[in-house]
Design an enzyme around this catalytic site. Structure first.
Site, mmCIF file in Angstrom:
data_model
loop_
_atom_site.group_PDB
_atom_site.id
_atom_site.type_symbol
_atom_site.label_atom_id
_atom_site.label_comp_id
_atom_site.label_asym_id
_atom_site.label_seq_id
_atom_site.Cartn_x
_atom_site.Cartn_y
_atom_site.Cartn_z
ATOM 1 N N VAL A 1 -11.536 -49.778 9.054
ATOM 2 C CA VAL A 1 -11.266 -48.417 8.585
ATOM 3 C C VAL A 1 -12.621 -47.735 8.421
ATOM 4 O O VAL A 1 -13.473 -48.215 7.666
ATOM 5 C CB VAL A 1 -10.495 -48.430 7.249
ATOM 6 C CG1 VAL A 1 -10.370 -47.019 6.673
ATOM 7 C CG2 VAL A 1 -9.112 -49.058 7.454
ATOM 8 N N ASP B 1 -9.905 -36.845 42.770
ATOM 9 C CA ASP B 1 -10.663 -36.369 41.607
ATOM 10 C C ASP B 1 -10.670 -34.834 41.606
ATOM 11 O O ASP B 1 -11.159 -34.211 42.544
ATOM 12 C CB ASP B 1 -12.109 -36.913 41.706
ATOM 13 C CG ASP B 1 -12.934 -36.535 40.478
ATOM 14 O OD1 ASP B 1 -14.039 -37.079 40.324
ATOM 15 O OD2 ASP B 1 -12.471 -35.679 39.681
ATOM 16 N N SER C 1 -6.852 -29.243 21.893
ATOM 17 C CA SER C 1 -6.895 -30.262 20.843
ATOM 18 C C SER C 1 -7.278 -29.659 19.497
ATOM 19 O O SER C 1 -8.003 -28.675 19.433
ATOM 20 C CB SER C 1 -7.954 -31.305 21.240
ATOM 21 O OG SER C 1 -8.328 -32.068 20.111
ATOM 22 N N ASN D 1 -2.752 -35.435 16.449
ATOM 23 C CA ASN D 1 -3.010 -36.813 16.908
ATOM 24 C C ASN D 1 -1.779 -37.426 17.574
ATOM 25 O O ASN D 1 -0.915 -37.957 16.875
ATOM 26 C CB ASN D 1 -3.498 -37.662 15.738
ATOM 27 C CG ASN D 1 -4.934 -37.352 15.413
ATOM 28 O OD1 ASN D 1 -5.281 -36.201 15.135
ATOM 29 N ND2 ASN D 1 -5.796 -38.354 15.496
ATOM 30 N N LYS E 1 -13.084 -28.648 24.846
ATOM 31 C CA LYS E 1 -11.786 -27.987 24.643
ATOM 32 C C LYS E 1 -11.991 -26.548 24.177
ATOM 33 O O LYS E 1 -11.287 -25.637 24.596
ATOM 34 C CB LYS E 1 -10.945 -28.781 23.641
ATOM 35 C CG LYS E 1 -10.509 -30.158 24.145
ATOM 36 C CD LYS E 1 -9.683 -30.062 25.414
ATOM 37 C CE LYS E 1 -9.188 -31.417 25.883
ATOM 38 N NZ LYS E 1 -8.404 -31.344 27.139
ATOM 39 N N ASP F 1 -16.280 -37.797 13.242
ATOM 40 C CA ASP F 1 -14.973 -37.672 12.569
ATOM 41 C C ASP F 1 -14.949 -36.478 11.619
ATOM 42 O O ASP F 1 -15.883 -36.289 10.842
ATOM 43 C CB ASP F 1 -14.694 -38.932 11.743
ATOM 44 C CG ASP F 1 -14.068 -40.029 12.595
ATOM 45 O OD1 ASP F 1 -14.113 -41.197 12.201
ATOM 46 O OD2 ASP F 1 -13.552 -39.694 13.680
ATOM 47 N N ASN G 1 -8.347 -43.363 33.687
ATOM 48 C CA ASN G 1 -7.996 -43.889 32.358
ATOM 49 C C ASN G 1 -6.520 -44.269 32.319
ATOM 50 O O ASN G 1 -5.836 -44.095 31.312
ATOM 51 C CB ASN G 1 -8.313 -42.826 31.280
ATOM 52 C CG ASN G 1 -8.231 -43.428 29.879
ATOM 53 O OD1 ASN G 1 -8.403 -44.622 29.704
ATOM 54 N ND2 ASN G 1 -7.924 -42.591 28.902
ATOM 55 N N TYR H 1 -16.431 -33.737 23.105
ATOM 56 C CA TYR H 1 -15.019 -33.680 23.519
ATOM 57 C C TYR H 1 -14.392 -32.391 22.967
ATOM 58 O O TYR H 1 -13.852 -31.581 23.721
ATOM 59 C CB TYR H 1 -14.246 -34.891 22.983
ATOM 60 C CG TYR H 1 -12.758 -34.678 23.040
ATOM 61 C CD1 TYR H 1 -12.049 -34.292 21.906
ATOM 62 C CD2 TYR H 1 -12.074 -34.787 24.236
ATOM 63 C CE1 TYR H 1 -10.692 -34.039 21.967
ATOM 64 C CE2 TYR H 1 -10.717 -34.545 24.301
ATOM 65 C CZ TYR H 1 -10.028 -34.159 23.162
ATOM 66 O OH TYR H 1 -8.685 -33.896 23.223
ATOM 67 N N ASP I 1 -3.562 -37.826 39.720
ATOM 68 C CA ASP I 1 -4.307 -38.669 38.796
ATOM 69 C C ASP I 1 -5.230 -39.586 39.596
ATOM 70 O O ASP I 1 -4.816 -40.182 40.589
ATOM 71 C CB ASP I 1 -3.330 -39.529 37.948
ATOM 72 C CG ASP I 1 -3.961 -39.946 36.620
ATOM 73 O OD1 ASP I 1 -3.351 -39.686 35.562
ATOM 74 O OD2 ASP I 1 -5.077 -40.500 36.660
HETATM 75 C C1 WQD Z 1 -7.977 -41.182 13.705
HETATM 76 C C2 WQD Z 1 -8.488 -41.625 12.352
HETATM 77 C C3 WQD Z 1 -10.754 -42.437 12.389
HETATM 78 C C4 WQD Z 1 -10.013 -46.005 14.747
HETATM 79 C C5 WQD Z 1 -7.881 -37.877 18.271
HETATM 80 C C6 WQD Z 1 -7.979 -38.067 19.745
HETATM 81 C C7 WQD Z 1 -8.466 -36.823 20.418
HETATM 82 C C8 WQD Z 1 -7.784 -35.610 19.894
HETATM 83 C C9 WQD Z 1 -7.917 -35.524 18.401
HETATM 84 C C10 WQD Z 1 -5.890 -34.944 21.257
HETATM 85 C C11 WQD Z 1 -9.936 -41.188 12.118
HETATM 86 C C12 WQD Z 1 -9.769 -43.536 11.982
HETATM 87 C C13 WQD Z 1 -9.821 -44.810 14.069
HETATM 88 C C14 WQD Z 1 -10.401 -47.159 14.033
HETATM 89 C C15 WQD Z 1 -10.363 -45.894 11.999
HETATM 90 N N1 WQD Z 1 -6.383 -35.612 20.207
HETATM 91 N N2 WQD Z 1 -9.991 -44.781 12.723
HETATM 92 N N3 WQD Z 1 -10.561 -47.066 12.674
HETATM 93 O O1 WQD Z 1 -10.694 -39.197 16.190
HETATM 94 O O2 WQD Z 1 -8.706 -37.990 15.157
HETATM 95 O O3 WQD Z 1 -9.154 -37.945 17.669
HETATM 96 O O4 WQD Z 1 -7.292 -36.696 17.897
HETATM 97 O O5 WQD Z 1 -6.464 -34.317 22.062
HETATM 98 O O6 WQD Z 1 -8.182 -37.000 21.780
HETATM 99 O O7 WQD Z 1 -8.898 -39.109 19.999
HETATM 100 O O8 WQD Z 1 -8.310 -40.007 16.533
HETATM 101 O O9 WQD Z 1 -7.245 -42.223 16.423
HETATM 102 O O10 WQD Z 1 -9.734 -42.081 16.966
HETATM 103 O O11 WQD Z 1 -8.949 -41.578 14.664
HETATM 104 O O12 WQD Z 1 -10.517 -45.841 10.757
HETATM 105 O O13 WQD Z 1 -10.602 -48.279 14.594
HETATM 106 O O14 WQD Z 1 -8.500 -43.056 12.307
HETATM 107 O O15 WQD Z 1 -11.916 -42.497 11.602
HETATM 108 O O16 WQD Z 1 -10.079 -40.857 10.748
HETATM 109 P P1 WQD Z 1 -9.302 -38.753 16.288
HETATM 110 P P2 WQD Z 1 -8.565 -41.547 16.214
#
Ligand code: WQD
Length: 345
Positions: free
Chosen positions: A224, A65, A132, A187, A161, A305, A42, A157, A38
């Site tokens: 949200v 790296d 993912s 998630n 993948k 999203d 992050n 991202y 690592d």
């Molecule tokens: C979840 C929901 C946002 C923050 C993740 C990982 C990514 C991959 C896929 C593994 C969404 C909402 C979020 C906030 C909000 N996982 N939200 N307010 O975007 O689904 O992606 O899963 O590889 O690595 O990032 O996850 O937690 O960012 O968002 O309303 O302040 O929560 O809109 O609907 P996401 P997230």
């Protein structure tokens, strides 16, 4: 000092959120030597101390790296008996990848290619790739199965993948002795039940659950991102899954490969609970288990999203004998316990 003659598993990104929880499961459920790689882009080395405190086991770690091929070859060629690689190391923020795509293509793909090349040269036959659910994009039919056609990724991202999976598929097609498992996480949330390790974002987190717990202690504010989606309560649906359930699946996937239970030399599994949960439902679960009323505002939608996605996880349950055990409330309570422990540090 790990024994020189035991089989060794390389865990890239081992100081990170899912990597560190997977090392805990490897150390407590297997006899493999574990070596983490690592560069702390992050994460911090504090993760390693927390792992040792929880497991009372030792393991080695390397800090370089993976995008630097010379360093990778020099460092990894010294290691004996590598029988498998679990590759977590990658950037993973959906919103960041929308604003800075090249950062994601360079980091996530160069590191993967260098690692695969090394594995081929050293005849390492078992490779687990951290993929993912973002590869599905806005899937038409839910829940998604491993056969669900991939839509155009909504973020670079998710695209890295998709490309990563394609690279591994072609490498496996050309090399029948190379065996890979692609794990599509939904998630990952929550923290180790001990409360001594969890998600540890270095900067302001982008993910929902750490923002919820930081908001609850007054360190952040929760917006949200949209409540006008075509879902049961207007907020986006996701399949939240406990990070320790994800970690357990990696140990089972590794044994699946090493014991040659795999039917093809590239296998693909969804790692989700199978339950779709909305943002507002996740917030309600947190409020219930923490006893805290969460202040949040409703804001505009976030670019990148998807509206809704959750898994059909039957294949992983059947093939890997994997059964996710943590409920949504368990996930939120473990995240809350971890945040409180961070505040007390
Ligand atoms: C979840 C929901 C946002 C923050 C993740 C990982 C990514 C991959 C896929 C593994 C969404 C909402 C979020 C906030 C909000 N996982 N939200 N307010 O975007 O689904 O992606 O899963 O590889 O690595 O990032 O996850 O937690 O960012 O968002 O309303 O302040 O929560 O809109 O609907 P996401 P997230």
């Amino acid at each position: 000092m790990p024994s020189q003659n035991l089989s060794t598993i390389i865990v890239t990104g081992g100081a990170g959120y899912i990597g560190s929880h997977t090392i805990i499961e490897l150390l407590t459920k297997t006899n493999y030597n574990v070596i983490s790689i690592d560069n702390f882009s992050n994460s911090t080395a504090k993760s390693y101390q927390r792992i040792k405190e929880i497991t009372n086991k030792s393991f080695e770690s390397l800090d370089f790296d993976l995008c630097n091929e010379n360093q990778l070859v020099t460092q990894l060629s010294k290691i004996k008996n590598i029988i498998g690689i679990i590759h977590f190391a990658a950037y993973k923020s959906v919103p960041e990848s929308v604003t800075n795509p090249l950062l994601y293509y360079i980091n996530n793909l160069n590191s993967l290619n260098n690692l695969l090349k090394f594995a081929q040269e050293q005849k390492i036959e078992n490779f687990i790739f951290s993929s993912s659910c973002s590869v599905y994009g806005n899937a038409e039919n839910l829940p998604v199965t491993e056969e669900t056609p991939l839509k155009k990724a909504e973020s670079s991202y998710g695209h890295t993948k998709q490309i990563g999976e394609d690279i591994i598929n072609f490498v496996c097609k050309a090399n029948p002795n190379f065996n890979a498992v692609l794990l599509r996480y939904f998630n990952p949330v929550g923290a180790h039940p001990s409360g001594k390790i969890g998600e540890f974002p270095l900067n302001r987190p982008n993910n929902l659950v750490p923002i919820i717990t930081q908001t609850a202690v007054g360190k952040n504010s929760l917006t949200v991102f949209g409540n006008d989606f075509d879902t049961r309560d207007g907020s986006c649906i996701r399949d939240y899954i406990h990070v320790s359930d994800i970690a357990d699946a990696h140990v089972k996937a590794l044994n699946y490969l090493i014991e040659r239970k795999n039917k093809n030399n590239v296998s693909l599994f969804n790692l989700g609970t199978g339950n779709g949960v909305s943002v507002l439902e996740a917030i309600k679960s947190f409020e219930k288990v923490s006893g805290k009323k969460l202040n949040y505002t409703i804001g505009p939608r976030r670019e990148g999203d998807v509206v809704a996605i959750y898994a059909n996880n039957n294949l992983a349950k059947k093939e890997l004998n994997w059964n996710p055990e943590f409920s949504l409330d368990d996930m939120m309570l473990s995240a809350w316990k971890w945040q409180l422990n961070l505040e007390a540090e």
